[in-house]
Design an enzyme around this catalytic site. Structure first.
Site, PDB file in Angstrom:
ATOM      1  CG  ASP A  32      84.673  37.431 102.662  1.00 35.33           C
ATOM      2  OD1 ASP A  32      85.194  38.011 102.922  1.00 35.33           O
ATOM      3  OD2 ASP A  32      84.629  36.661 101.224  1.00 35.33           O
ATOM      4  CG  ASN A  88      79.869  35.556  93.155  1.00 29.78           C
ATOM      5  OD1 ASN A  88      78.731  35.727  92.575  1.00 29.78           O
ATOM      6  ND2 ASN A  88      80.343  36.601  94.322  1.00 29.78           N
ATOM      7  CD  GLN A  95      84.831  32.784  90.457  1.00 26.33           C
ATOM      8  OE1 GLN A  95      84.172  32.285  89.025  1.00 26.33           O
ATOM      9  NE2 GLN A  95      86.076  31.809  91.129  1.00 26.33           N
ATOM     10  CG  HIS A 101      85.307  30.765  96.790  1.00 24.49           C
ATOM     11  ND1 HIS A 101      85.855  31.205  95.529  1.00 24.49           N
ATOM     12  CD2 HIS A 101      84.097  32.496  96.589  1.00 24.49           C
ATOM     13  CE1 HIS A 101      85.165  32.907  94.984  1.00 24.49           C
ATOM     14  NE2 HIS A 101      84.371  32.763  95.764  1.00 24.49           N
ATOM     15  CG  HIS A 103      80.182  34.376  98.618  1.00 22.59           C
ATOM     16  ND1 HIS A 103      81.486  35.514  99.687  1.00 22.59           N
ATOM     17  CD2 HIS A 103      80.578  34.018  97.315  1.00 22.59           C
ATOM     18  CE1 HIS A 103      82.142  35.822  98.187  1.00 22.59           C
ATOM     19  NE2 HIS A 103      81.866  35.103  97.335  1.00 22.59           N
TER      20      HIS A 103
HETATM   21  P1  AMP Z   1      84.352  36.153  95.110  1.00 17.70           P
HETATM   22  O1  AMP Z   1      84.328  37.366  94.556  1.00 17.70           O
HETATM   23  O2  AMP Z   1      83.088  35.617  95.011  1.00 17.70           O
HETATM   24  O3  AMP Z   1      85.611  35.865  94.283  1.00 17.70           O
HETATM   25  O4  AMP Z   1      84.381  36.127  96.211  1.00 17.70           O
HETATM   26  C1  AMP Z   1      86.348  36.791  96.806  1.00 17.70           C
HETATM   27  C2  AMP Z   1      85.423  36.347  98.425  1.00 17.70           C
HETATM   28  O5  AMP Z   1      86.876  35.927  98.930  1.00 17.70           O
HETATM   29  C3  AMP Z   1      85.724  38.155  98.908  1.00 17.70           C
HETATM   30  O6  AMP Z   1      84.316  38.302  99.798  1.00 17.70           O
HETATM   31  C4  AMP Z   1      86.669  37.915  99.219  1.00 17.70           C
HETATM   32  O7  AMP Z   1      86.310  39.349 100.547  1.00 17.70           O
HETATM   33  C5  AMP Z   1      86.904  36.977 100.436  1.00 17.70           C
HETATM   34  N1  AMP Z   1      88.527  37.235 100.318  1.00 17.70           N
HETATM   35  C6  AMP Z   1      89.636  37.066  99.463  1.00 17.70           C
HETATM   36  N2  AMP Z   1      90.858  36.768  99.716  1.00 17.70           N
HETATM   37  C7  AMP Z   1      90.606  36.532 101.186  1.00 17.70           C
HETATM   38  C8  AMP Z   1      91.520  35.720 102.231  1.00 17.70           C
HETATM   39  N3  AMP Z   1      92.539  36.051 102.198  1.00 17.70           N
HETATM   40  N4  AMP Z   1      91.025  35.648 103.201  1.00 17.70           N
HETATM   41  C9  AMP Z   1      89.542  35.602 103.278  1.00 17.70           C
HETATM   42  N5  AMP Z   1      88.945  36.040 102.556  1.00 17.70           N
HETATM   43  C10 AMP Z   1      89.161  36.500 101.215  1.00 17.70           C
END
Ligand code: AMP
Ligand code: ZN
Length: 135
Positions: A32, A88, A95, A101, A103
């Site tokens: 992440d 999420n 989300q 995805h 975590h």
């Molecule tokens: P969520 O809030 O559950 O939708 O999680 C999205 C996650 O994706 C967050 O923890 C971000 O830090 C991560 N994220 C967003 N864009 C990228 C990216 N390009 N590469 C890696 N992680 C990302």
């Protein structure tokens, strides 16, 4: 089953570079970019699903098995003391990227990762209401 505007579809397909920890025909696991702790990773299916509400059940089952494998390996690599698996669904639940995805968040004794909530109370009224509606 890709969404042409989805960043995680592009990352999962390798069209956008990522720190990839693992890849097979169904998934890519990446670090992440905004980690909650050292080693915070995301399991991304290569097919596009918005979230838990619409993910294919076979893919979901494989994702959970993969989570177990990754947690075991990453615990050896990182020397962490525990793990949270967080997933999420929809904006109100945090989300921000609308491609399913999971975590994988390594936990370390006395770390500052904040996944706590204020503990409420299950009242008789609410308990009975839910049990009744679930019938
Ligand atoms: P969520 O809030 O559950 O939708 O999680 C999205 C996650 O994706 C967050 O923890 C971000 O830090 C991560 N994220 C967003 N864009 C990228 C990216 N390009 N590469 C890696 N992680 C990302
Ligand atoms: Zn997608």
């Amino acid at each position: 089953m890709r969404d042409k505007d989805c960043i995680f579809c592009k990352i999962a397909a390798g069209e956008i570079p990522s720190a990839t920890l693992y890849e097979d025909e169904d998934f890519r696991v990446i670090l992440d970019l905004g980690p909650a702790s050292k080693g915070h990773a995301l399991i991304l299916p290569k097919d596009h699903f918005r979230n838990l509400y619409d993910i294919d059940e076979e893919v979901l089952a494989k994702a959970m098995v993969l989570a177990k494998k990754m947690v075991k390996k990453m615990t050896d690599v990182l020397g962490c003391d525990g793990y949270n698996i967080v997933q999420n669904n929809e904006e109100c639940a945090g989300q921000t990227v609308f491609h399913f995805h999971m975590h994988l968040i390594p936990r370390y004794k006395d770390d500052q990762v904040g996944l706590e909530w204020k503990v409420g109370e299950l009242t008789e009224e609410v308990k009975n209401e839910i049990l009744e509606k679930m019938k």
